[in-house]
Write a protein that holds these residues in place. Structure first.
Motif, PDB file in Angstrom:
ATOM      1  N   VAL A 133      96.135 -57.554   9.630  1.00 47.76           N
ATOM      2  CA  VAL A 133      95.691 -56.611  10.661  1.00 47.76           C
ATOM      3  C   VAL A 133      95.363 -57.397  11.930  1.00 47.76           C
ATOM      4  O   VAL A 133      94.744 -58.454  11.876  1.00 47.76           O
ATOM      5  CB  VAL A 133      94.452 -55.805  10.197  1.00 47.76           C
ATOM      6  CG1 VAL A 133      94.850 -54.748   9.173  1.00 47.76           C
ATOM      7  CG2 VAL A 133      93.369 -56.704   9.613  1.00 47.76           C
ATOM      8  N   LEU A 134      95.814 -56.873  13.066  1.00 46.31           N
ATOM      9  CA  LEU A 134      95.583 -57.545  14.350  1.00 46.31           C
ATOM     10  C   LEU A 134      94.233 -57.083  14.890  1.00 46.31           C
ATOM     11  O   LEU A 134      94.119 -56.052  15.540  1.00 46.31           O
ATOM     12  CB  LEU A 134      96.710 -57.203  15.330  1.00 46.31           C
ATOM     13  CG  LEU A 134      96.669 -57.871  16.717  1.00 46.31           C
ATOM     14  CD1 LEU A 134      96.488 -59.370  16.611  1.00 46.31           C
ATOM     15  CD2 LEU A 134      97.929 -57.527  17.493  1.00 46.31           C
ATOM     16  N   ARG A 139      90.029 -59.411  25.402  1.00 44.97           N
ATOM     17  CA  ARG A 139      89.743 -58.055  25.860  1.00 44.97           C
ATOM     18  C   ARG A 139      90.668 -57.612  26.991  1.00 44.97           C
ATOM     19  O   ARG A 139      91.242 -56.519  26.964  1.00 44.97           O
ATOM     20  CB  ARG A 139      88.281 -57.986  26.317  1.00 44.97           C
ATOM     21  CG  ARG A 139      87.842 -56.681  26.942  1.00 44.97           C
ATOM     22  CD  ARG A 139      86.386 -56.825  27.374  1.00 44.97           C
ATOM     23  NE  ARG A 139      85.895 -55.633  28.041  1.00 44.97           N
ATOM     24  CZ  ARG A 139      86.059 -55.391  29.334  1.00 44.97           C
ATOM     25  NH1 ARG A 139      86.700 -56.259  30.090  1.00 44.97           N
ATOM     26  NH2 ARG A 139      85.575 -54.283  29.860  1.00 44.97           N
ATOM     27  N   GLU A 140      90.824 -58.454  28.008  1.00 44.34           N
ATOM     28  CA  GLU A 140      91.575 -58.071  29.206  1.00 44.34           C
ATOM     29  C   GLU A 140      93.074 -58.024  28.979  1.00 44.34           C
ATOM     30  O   GLU A 140      93.814 -57.517  29.826  1.00 44.34           O
ATOM     31  CB  GLU A 140      91.255 -59.042  30.359  1.00 44.34           C
ATOM     32  CG  GLU A 140      89.810 -59.019  30.820  1.00 44.34           C
ATOM     33  CD  GLU A 140      89.443 -57.714  31.526  1.00 44.34           C
ATOM     34  OE1 GLU A 140      90.364 -56.960  31.892  1.00 44.34           O
ATOM     35  OE2 GLU A 140      88.240 -57.453  31.703  1.00 44.34           O
ATOM     36  N   GLN A 141      93.537 -58.554  27.863  1.00 45.88           N
ATOM     37  CA  GLN A 141      94.980 -58.614  27.620  1.00 45.88           C
ATOM     38  C   GLN A 141      95.421 -57.644  26.529  1.00 45.88           C
ATOM     39  O   GLN A 141      96.528 -57.760  26.000  1.00 45.88           O
ATOM     40  CB  GLN A 141      95.374 -60.045  27.229  1.00 45.88           C
ATOM     41  CG  GLN A 141      95.171 -61.046  28.353  1.00 45.88           C
ATOM     42  CD  GLN A 141      95.401 -62.492  27.941  1.00 45.88           C
ATOM     43  OE1 GLN A 141      94.618 -63.381  28.248  1.00 45.88           O
ATOM     44  NE2 GLN A 141      96.489 -62.738  27.234  1.00 45.88           N
ATOM     45  N   THR A 142      94.561 -56.669  26.219  1.00 48.56           N
ATOM     46  CA  THR A 142      94.836 -55.810  25.063  1.00 48.56           C
ATOM     47  C   THR A 142      94.646 -54.340  25.389  1.00 48.56           C
ATOM     48  O   THR A 142      93.701 -53.957  26.077  1.00 48.56           O
ATOM     49  CB  THR A 142      93.898 -56.197  23.898  1.00 48.56           C
ATOM     50  OG1 THR A 142      94.079 -57.590  23.599  1.00 48.56           O
ATOM     51  CG2 THR A 142      94.209 -55.378  22.656  1.00 48.56           C
ATOM     52  N   TRP A 144      95.026 -50.405  23.159  1.00 49.60           N
ATOM     53  CA  TRP A 144      95.145 -49.839  21.813  1.00 49.60           C
ATOM     54  C   TRP A 144      95.470 -48.351  21.934  1.00 49.60           C
ATOM     55  O   TRP A 144      94.669 -47.559  22.428  1.00 49.60           O
ATOM     56  CB  TRP A 144      93.832 -50.021  21.051  1.00 49.60           C
ATOM     57  CG  TRP A 144      94.019 -50.042  19.560  1.00 49.60           C
ATOM     58  CD1 TRP A 144      94.808 -49.205  18.817  1.00 49.60           C
ATOM     59  CD2 TRP A 144      93.426 -50.936  18.620  1.00 49.60           C
ATOM     60  NE1 TRP A 144      94.745 -49.516  17.485  1.00 49.60           N
ATOM     61  CE2 TRP A 144      93.898 -50.585  17.338  1.00 49.60           C
ATOM     62  CE3 TRP A 144      92.521 -51.993  18.747  1.00 49.60           C
ATOM     63  CZ2 TRP A 144      93.500 -51.252  16.191  1.00 49.60           C
ATOM     64  CZ3 TRP A 144      92.128 -52.664  17.606  1.00 49.60           C
ATOM     65  CH2 TRP A 144      92.620 -52.301  16.340  1.00 49.60           C
ATOM     66  N   ALA A 145      96.648 -47.957  21.467  1.00 49.22           N
ATOM     67  CA  ALA A 145      97.077 -46.551  21.546  1.00 49.22           C
ATOM     68  C   ALA A 145      96.274 -45.693  20.560  1.00 49.22           C
ATOM     69  O   ALA A 145      95.896 -46.168  19.488  1.00 49.22           O
ATOM     70  CB  ALA A 145      98.569 -46.446  21.235  1.00 49.22           C
ATOM     71  N   PRO A 146      96.033 -44.413  20.895  1.00 43.48           N
ATOM     72  CA  PRO A 146      95.174 -43.551  20.078  1.00 43.48           C
ATOM     73  C   PRO A 146      95.893 -42.836  18.945  1.00 43.48           C
ATOM     74  O   PRO A 146      95.700 -41.641  18.726  1.00 43.48           O
ATOM     75  CB  PRO A 146      94.650 -42.543  21.109  1.00 43.48           C
ATOM     76  CG  PRO A 146      95.791 -42.382  22.053  1.00 43.48           C
ATOM     77  CD  PRO A 146      96.419 -43.754  22.160  1.00 43.48           C
ATOM     78  N   LEU A 151      98.822 -50.669  16.051  1.00 45.86           N
ATOM     79  CA  LEU A 151      98.211 -51.974  16.294  1.00 45.86           C
ATOM     80  C   LEU A 151      97.962 -52.132  17.781  1.00 45.86           C
ATOM     81  O   LEU A 151      98.669 -51.532  18.600  1.00 45.86           O
ATOM     82  CB  LEU A 151      99.136 -53.088  15.806  1.00 45.86           C
ATOM     83  CG  LEU A 151      99.364 -53.166  14.292  1.00 45.86           C
ATOM     84  CD1 LEU A 151     100.405 -54.243  13.980  1.00 45.86           C
ATOM     85  CD2 LEU A 151      98.070 -53.447  13.564  1.00 45.86           C
ATOM     86  N   PRO A 152      96.965 -52.917  18.163  1.00 46.01           N
ATOM     87  CA  PRO A 152      96.765 -53.175  19.589  1.00 46.01           C
ATOM     88  C   PRO A 152      97.954 -53.930  20.171  1.00 46.01           C
ATOM     89  O   PRO A 152      98.611 -54.707  19.469  1.00 46.01           O
ATOM     90  CB  PRO A 152      95.494 -54.026  19.617  1.00 46.01           C
ATOM     91  CG  PRO A 152      95.422 -54.655  18.265  1.00 46.01           C
ATOM     92  CD  PRO A 152      96.005 -53.657  17.323  1.00 46.01           C
ATOM     93  N   VAL A 153      98.228 -53.686  21.440  1.00 45.01           N
ATOM     94  CA  VAL A 153      99.286 -54.405  22.143  1.00 45.01           C
ATOM     95  C   VAL A 153      98.626 -55.523  22.934  1.00 45.01           C
ATOM     96  O   VAL A 153      97.823 -55.269  23.833  1.00 45.01           O
ATOM     97  CB  VAL A 153     100.064 -53.465  23.080  1.00 45.01           C
ATOM     98  CG1 VAL A 153     101.110 -54.254  23.876  1.00 45.01           C
ATOM     99  CG2 VAL A 153     100.720 -52.345  22.283  1.00 45.01           C
TER     100      VAL A 153
END
Length: 256
Positions: A133-134, A139-142, A144-146, A151-153
């Motif tokens: 799991v990612l 923080r500033e480079q991520t 996360w679609a709802p 997975l977070p991008v």
């Protein structure tokens, strides 16, 4: 002010009192503890307050998954690095030390996949390990679609912690029963329809996707080593695919 050398731990909760005490004890050594709560009605908030957590509230509304609240909490964290933990996962002291060593290195990866140990019917599941799991990222480079199971991008290099480092794996306390998995199958497959709205599965997928998922879980990933629980879990993996495809076909035919 952003703490560029710190780690914020984000835990999403809804009526999570069962394991939350142990989870918060396991993350006590991090810079910031954030509980992003979806309007719990049990003792979740009292436990979080007792551990000095920063509490954010995300309106539950019609949401039945944690993903819609992910970005909300990430945007409000105080540290440059984020570790997201479910309310039934433990973080070992070894993993905490590893993450701080990682961000102190010369060129740390922008994201890390963490291994996770899962259980079913009282047994550790070989087929579900390492279950990457990612969960650790800048923080500033991520973003996360709802949507469920997204997975977070992360913009930048993403690495994986070696699965042989068992002491660095998240310990998943949930020991799901068949009833719980079937309930999750119904809820999660509903949410999958949003993420897969552009998919058009045919009749063949009703047979092929469950068969492929069962084969992968039971034979390729080692579920056959877990006795009857491993067989049941692999079959339930196939059932999930069957339900997800059936709902996709139902939706396209205009059924309610």
């Amino acid at each position: 002010m952003m703490n560029q050398h710190g780690i914020s731990v984000i835990i999403h909760t809804y009526n999570a009192e069962q394991h939350l005490e142990r989870v918060l004890q396991s993350v006590a050594g991090f810079d910031e503890l954030i509980v992003c709560d979806m309007e719990s009605t049990d003792a979740t908030l009292a436990i979080a307050e007792r551990h000095g957590c920063r509490i954010l509230t995300f309106p539950r509304g019609e949401h039945r998954i944690a993903e819609p609240a992910r970005q909300f909490a990430i945007d409000r964290a105080s540290c440059d690095w984020i570790l997201t933990v479910d309310a039934d996962e433990l973080v070992s002291p070894e993993l905490r030390d590893y993450l701080y060593a990682h961000i102190a290195s010369e060129q740390p990866a922008a994201g890390l996949y963490l291994a996770r140990r899962n259980y079913f019917m009282g047994r550790f599941l070989h087929a579900a390990y390492p279950d990457y799991v990612l969960r650790f990222f800048r923080r500033e480079q991520t973003t996360w679609a709802p949507y469920v199971h997204t997975l977070p991008v992360v913009v930048g290099e993403v690495a994986r912690i070696d699965k042989r480092r068992h002491e660095l794996a998240l310990e998943h306390l949930a020991n799901d029963s068949v009833a719980v998995i079937l309930r999750k199958t119904n809820d999660y497959s509903d949410n999958e329809q949003i993420k897969r709205s552009g998919k058009h599965y045919g009749v063949a997928a009703l047979f092929l996707r469950p068969l492929v998922r069962f084969t992968k879980s039971y034979f390729i990933k080692g579920g056959c080593r877990d006795g009857v629980p491993g067989l049941i879990h692999a079959l339930l993996d196939g059932v999930y695919q069957l339900v997800m495809v059936a709902k996709n076909i139902e939706r396209r035919q205009g059924k309610p």
